[in-house]
Write a protein that holds these residues in place. Structure first.
Motif, PDB file in Angstrom:
ATOM      1  N   MET A   1    -122.951 -32.537 -40.934  1.00 56.60           N
ATOM      2  CA  MET A   1    -121.622 -32.676 -41.502  1.00 56.60           C
ATOM      3  C   MET A   1    -121.371 -31.586 -42.556  1.00 56.60           C
ATOM      4  N   GLY A   2    -122.327 -31.374 -43.438  1.00 52.59           N
ATOM      5  CA  GLY A   2    -122.194 -30.351 -44.465  1.00 52.59           C
ATOM      6  C   GLY A   2    -122.101 -28.961 -43.853  1.00 52.59           C
ATOM      7  N   ARG A   3    -122.826 -28.788 -42.760  1.00 52.66           N
ATOM      8  CA  ARG A   3    -122.793 -27.495 -42.079  1.00 52.66           C
ATOM      9  C   ARG A   3    -121.415 -27.231 -41.487  1.00 52.66           C
ATOM     10  N   ASP A   4    -120.793 -28.259 -40.929  1.00 50.16           N
ATOM     11  CA  ASP A   4    -119.453 -28.117 -40.361  1.00 50.16           C
ATOM     12  C   ASP A   4    -118.429 -27.748 -41.433  1.00 50.16           C
ATOM     13  N   VAL A   5    -118.561 -28.342 -42.598  1.00 49.20           N
ATOM     14  CA  VAL A   5    -117.649 -28.037 -43.705  1.00 49.20           C
ATOM     15  C   VAL A   5    -117.847 -26.580 -44.142  1.00 49.20           C
ATOM     16  N   LEU A   6    -119.099 -26.154 -44.234  1.00 46.47           N
ATOM     17  CA  LEU A   6    -119.384 -24.781 -44.622  1.00 46.47           C
ATOM     18  C   LEU A   6    -118.823 -23.787 -43.619  1.00 46.47           C
ATOM     19  N   VAL A   7    -118.991 -24.068 -42.337  1.00 48.30           N
ATOM     20  CA  VAL A   7    -118.452 -23.187 -41.302  1.00 48.30           C
ATOM     21  C   VAL A   7    -116.931 -23.142 -41.376  1.00 48.30           C
ATOM     22  N   ALA A   8    -116.314 -24.291 -41.602  1.00 48.81           N
ATOM     23  CA  ALA A   8    -114.856 -24.340 -41.710  1.00 48.81           C
ATOM     24  C   ALA A   8    -114.372 -23.532 -42.916  1.00 48.81           C
ATOM     25  N   LEU A   9    -115.076 -23.651 -44.052  1.00 50.19           N
ATOM     26  CA  LEU A   9    -114.692 -22.893 -45.243  1.00 50.19           C
ATOM     27  C   LEU A   9    -114.859 -21.395 -45.022  1.00 50.19           C
ATOM     28  N   LEU A  10    -115.952 -21.001 -44.395  1.00 51.62           N
ATOM     29  CA  LEU A  10    -116.159 -19.582 -44.111  1.00 51.62           C
ATOM     30  C   LEU A  10    -115.110 -19.050 -43.139  1.00 51.62           C
ATOM     31  N   ALA A  11    -114.757 -19.831 -42.146  1.00 50.72           N
ATOM     32  CA  ALA A  11    -113.724 -19.410 -41.198  1.00 50.72           C
ATOM     33  C   ALA A  11    -112.375 -19.267 -41.904  1.00 50.72           C
ATOM     34  N   PHE A  12    -112.066 -20.208 -42.775  1.00 59.54           N
ATOM     35  CA  PHE A  12    -110.813 -20.133 -43.524  1.00 59.54           C
ATOM     36  C   PHE A  12    -110.797 -18.908 -44.430  1.00 59.54           C
ATOM     37  N   ALA A  13    -111.919 -18.664 -45.135  1.00 58.52           N
ATOM     38  CA  ALA A  13    -111.997 -17.503 -46.021  1.00 58.52           C
ATOM     39  C   ALA A  13    -111.864 -16.210 -45.224  1.00 58.52           C
ATOM     40  N   GLY A  14    -112.485 -16.136 -44.063  1.00 57.28           N
ATOM     41  CA  GLY A  14    -112.368 -14.956 -43.221  1.00 57.28           C
ATOM     42  C   GLY A  14    -110.949 -14.731 -42.740  1.00 57.28           C
ATOM     43  N   ALA A  15    -110.292 -15.816 -42.344  1.00 58.86           N
ATOM     44  CA  ALA A  15    -108.911 -15.705 -41.885  1.00 58.86           C
ATOM     45  C   ALA A  15    -107.990 -15.276 -43.030  1.00 58.86           C
ATOM     46  N   ALA A  16    -108.243 -15.807 -44.227  1.00 60.93           N
ATOM     47  CA  ALA A  16    -107.429 -15.436 -45.385  1.00 60.93           C
ATOM     48  C   ALA A  16    -107.644 -13.956 -45.728  1.00 60.93           C
ATOM     49  N   LEU A  17    -108.878 -13.501 -45.680  1.00 65.14           N
ATOM     50  CA  LEU A  17    -109.174 -12.098 -45.953  1.00 65.14           C
ATOM     51  C   LEU A  17    -108.502 -11.192 -44.921  1.00 65.14           C
ATOM     52  N   LEU A  18    -108.565 -11.584 -43.667  1.00 68.19           N
ATOM     53  CA  LEU A  18    -107.914 -10.807 -42.610  1.00 68.19           C
ATOM     54  C   LEU A  18    -106.404 -10.761 -42.820  1.00 68.19           C
ATOM     55  N   ALA A  19    -105.818 -11.877 -43.218  1.00 70.08           N
ATOM     56  CA  ALA A  19    -104.366 -11.919 -43.449  1.00 70.08           C
ATOM     57  C   ALA A  19    -103.966 -11.007 -44.609  1.00 70.08           C
ATOM     58  N   VAL A  20    -104.737 -11.021 -45.683  1.00 71.84           N
ATOM     59  CA  VAL A  20    -104.440 -10.157 -46.829  1.00 71.84           C
ATOM     60  C   VAL A  20    -104.591  -8.698 -46.435  1.00 71.84           C
ATOM     61  N   TRP A  21    -105.629  -8.369 -45.683  1.00 76.83           N
ATOM     62  CA  TRP A  21    -105.851  -6.991 -45.247  1.00 76.83           C
ATOM     63  C   TRP A  21    -104.707  -6.527 -44.350  1.00 76.83           C
ATOM     64  N   LEU A  22    -104.297  -7.356 -43.401  1.00 75.97           N
ATOM     65  CA  LEU A  22    -103.192  -6.996 -42.513  1.00 75.97           C
ATOM     66  C   LEU A  22    -101.890  -6.837 -43.289  1.00 75.97           C
ATOM     67  N   TYR A  23    -101.659  -7.688 -44.263  1.00 76.61           N
ATOM     68  CA  TYR A  23    -100.460  -7.591 -45.085  1.00 76.61           C
ATOM     69  C   TYR A  23    -100.472  -6.265 -45.861  1.00 76.61           C
ATOM     70  N   GLY A  24    -101.636  -5.887 -46.396  1.00 77.87           N
ATOM     71  CA  GLY A  24    -101.758  -4.607 -47.092  1.00 77.87           C
ATOM     72  C   GLY A  24    -101.503  -3.435 -46.166  1.00 77.87           C
ATOM     73  N   ARG A  25    -101.981  -3.508 -44.944  1.00 82.91           N
ATOM     74  CA  ARG A  25    -101.751  -2.439 -43.969  1.00 82.91           C
ATOM     75  C   ARG A  25    -100.266  -2.351 -43.601  1.00 82.91           C
ATOM     76  N   LEU A  26     -99.599  -3.481 -43.594  1.00 78.80           N
ATOM     77  CA  LEU A  26     -98.181  -3.501 -43.270  1.00 78.80           C
ATOM     78  C   LEU A  26     -97.366  -2.787 -44.348  1.00 78.80           C
ATOM     79  N   LEU A  27     -97.722  -2.981 -45.596  1.00 76.48           N
ATOM     80  CA  LEU A  27     -96.959  -2.419 -46.703  1.00 76.48           C
ATOM     81  C   LEU A  27     -97.325  -0.985 -47.047  1.00 76.48           C
ATOM     82  N   ARG A  28     -98.403  -0.504 -46.550  1.00 82.30           N
ATOM     83  CA  ARG A  28     -98.831   0.847 -46.891  1.00 82.30           C
ATOM     84  C   ARG A  28     -98.605   1.776 -45.734  1.00 82.30           C
ATOM     85  N   PRO A  29     -98.781   3.004 -45.767  1.00 82.25           N
ATOM     86  CA  PRO A  29     -99.079   3.749 -46.983  1.00 82.25           C
ATOM     87  C   PRO A  29     -97.800   4.181 -47.670  1.00 82.25           C
ATOM     88  N   LEU A  30     -97.884   4.260 -48.955  1.00 83.71           N
ATOM     89  CA  LEU A  30     -96.794   4.868 -49.704  1.00 83.71           C
ATOM     90  C   LEU A  30     -96.860   6.369 -49.461  1.00 83.71           C
TER      91      LEU A  30
END
Length: 107
Positions: free
Chosen positions: A1-30
């Motif tokens: 159970m704890g392992r499933d929560v950890l995997v879910a948190l890591l997946a969420f963090a990875g998805a959030a990081l990917l979203a921020v990176w893609l958003y930065g790529r969308l707004l750049r380059p100046l």
């Protein structure tokens, strides 16, 4: 159970990081030349290399597209040599006298 929560948190963090990176790529380059990063050079230039590496890292990620200016506020001869070495080593880095920074923004 704890392992499933950890995997879910890591997946969420990875998805959030990917979203921020893609958003930065969308707004750049100046467009190049629109702005400059100015780092004051003082003394022996103890923090210059770290500052340049940080900006170079942001440039390598595609988050910055600008010139980095080392403003010679009161560099010693050794600090000036270090600044010139860093300007030669890293593309887009220039050494500029602090008293003449206004010439960088004049049309």
């Amino acid at each position: 159970m704890g392992r499933d929560v950890l995997v879910a948190l890591l997946a969420f963090a990875g998805a959030a990081l990917l979203a921020v990176w893609l958003y930065g790529r969308l707004l750049r380059p100046l467009p190049r030349g629109l702005f400059r990063v100015v780092v004051p050079g003082r003394g022996e230039g103890e923090d210059l290399e770290q500052a340049i590496r940080a900006v170079a890292w942001l440039k390598s990620l595609g988050l910055l597209n600008c010139t980095l200016v080392i403003a010679d506020v009161d560099l010693t001869d050794g600090g000036r040599q270090l600044a010139l070495h860093l300007a030669d080593r890293w593309p887009g880095v220039v050494l500029w006298p602090a008293r003449e920074l206004n010439r960088l923004i004049e049309p």
